[in-house]
Design a protein around this motif. Sequence first.
Motif: not given
Length: 479
Positions: A169, A268, A323, A327-328, A330, A333-334
């Motif tokens: 990440f 991403t 991210m 923002d983890i 998001h 990544p979530d």
Amino acid sequence: MTASPPDGGVTRGGGTTGPVPVEFTGVRELRGPLVVVEGVSGVGWDEFATIVLDSGERRHGLVLEVDGDLAVVQVLEDTAGMNRAGTRVAFSGSPLRIPVGTGWLGRVCNGRGEAADGGPPVLGAASAAVGGAPINPVRREPPDEPVLTGVGALDVLTTLVRGQKLPVFSAAGLPHLELAVQIAAQATCGGEPFAVVFAGMGLTHADVAFVRDGLAARSAARELALFVNTADDPVIERMLTPRLALTVAEHLAFTEGRHVLVVMTDMTAYAEALREVSAARGEIPARRAYPGYLYSDLASLYERCGRIRGRPGSVTVLPVLTMPAGDITHPVPDLTGYITEGQIVLSADVQASGVGPPLDPLASLSRLMRKGTGPGRTRADHPALAAQLIAALARSRQVADLADLVGRSALSPADLAHLELADAFRRRFLAQGTDENRPLEDSLDRAWEVLLTLPRSQLGMIPADLLDAHAPAADEGAR
């Protein structure tokens, strides 16, 4: 194109004759990267298609959807320059297949599998469907052997295990590509047959040059297959790239008997390509406009890694994703975190301190680490040493917050020792050059050096016999 053309039903490199392609001329609509063909029959989902323009140019596509006599085809080279009247679409009657085998090793290809190194097309004695399938859980072998990356902080604190899926990440501005290239260039499996498949998605041309230079030695040794999709390539190609890489890796692992590390960056960019195609299809969007099937789509990629009982090879997946705004939570990544077995997190704060690679050890985790470390795998002291170092770093962070409130003068000697440990950790253990391949023995010895800045009384997670070996009682009085 390396992908199997439907012409004559011949699988390129496979030598087998398949279904005779059926050609249709009723192009109803051109929409972004999609072609809607009407009046079709006998066409199935995920079928490979050849699109012939009125100029004679050939393009390639995959069937995304079939509804009655309508088929939606995603064009790998995009629909620019096409017109409805002069376009013909031939459906092959089978999914997209590519040659598989060791012919990919040492080669550089684009995201569609076409040679990008000036060499001939990649051929193989067999072919395999690009779609692939997850490994049957009944036949999965539990991962229990390490993949050593040569990056000390990873090998000691978040050990990668054969058959594991462990994402990185990151965020914009952090050196995730440098770390991915370093891991791909240095990774080994203890002398056993090994290969790396690197899939780059949405890279700039400067990034592509950096990747090729960084992996040149591994490519020359015929231990690397490199697929690169650039930011100006068609968006559909970005969705195909990781599937090609995994198909090649599966054959190298489960047929050729190699341990294969698949590095995929940036996931991403892949998810954004999926979102763009979903919007072109008119699908109802879910969270942040991503399609509702983003989770299952990512899982269809990540779950293709592992080990199969009775076969010697393994596929280990290291996806890299950025991210947005760090923002983890998001969606990318979530959802990735739900599927994978831990995560490696890069930190902007560590990067700002001038130390690299900027790993955050307290946010990073390898859930399979204990399966792949210890006696007979890495070193007998490895699990306890890693656990104690993480605990000490957590205490150091608490002490740093306390020092900001009350000042260093109010801290106890043990608290001050933990602050010294945090500095020693960054300088002696975490800091490592991008071209430095650090042996595991050296990394573990450095971890001991860092821990022994603490009094022995603060090392309660390490067995006494290990402490006696590395911190003799005679030295205790000097601490």
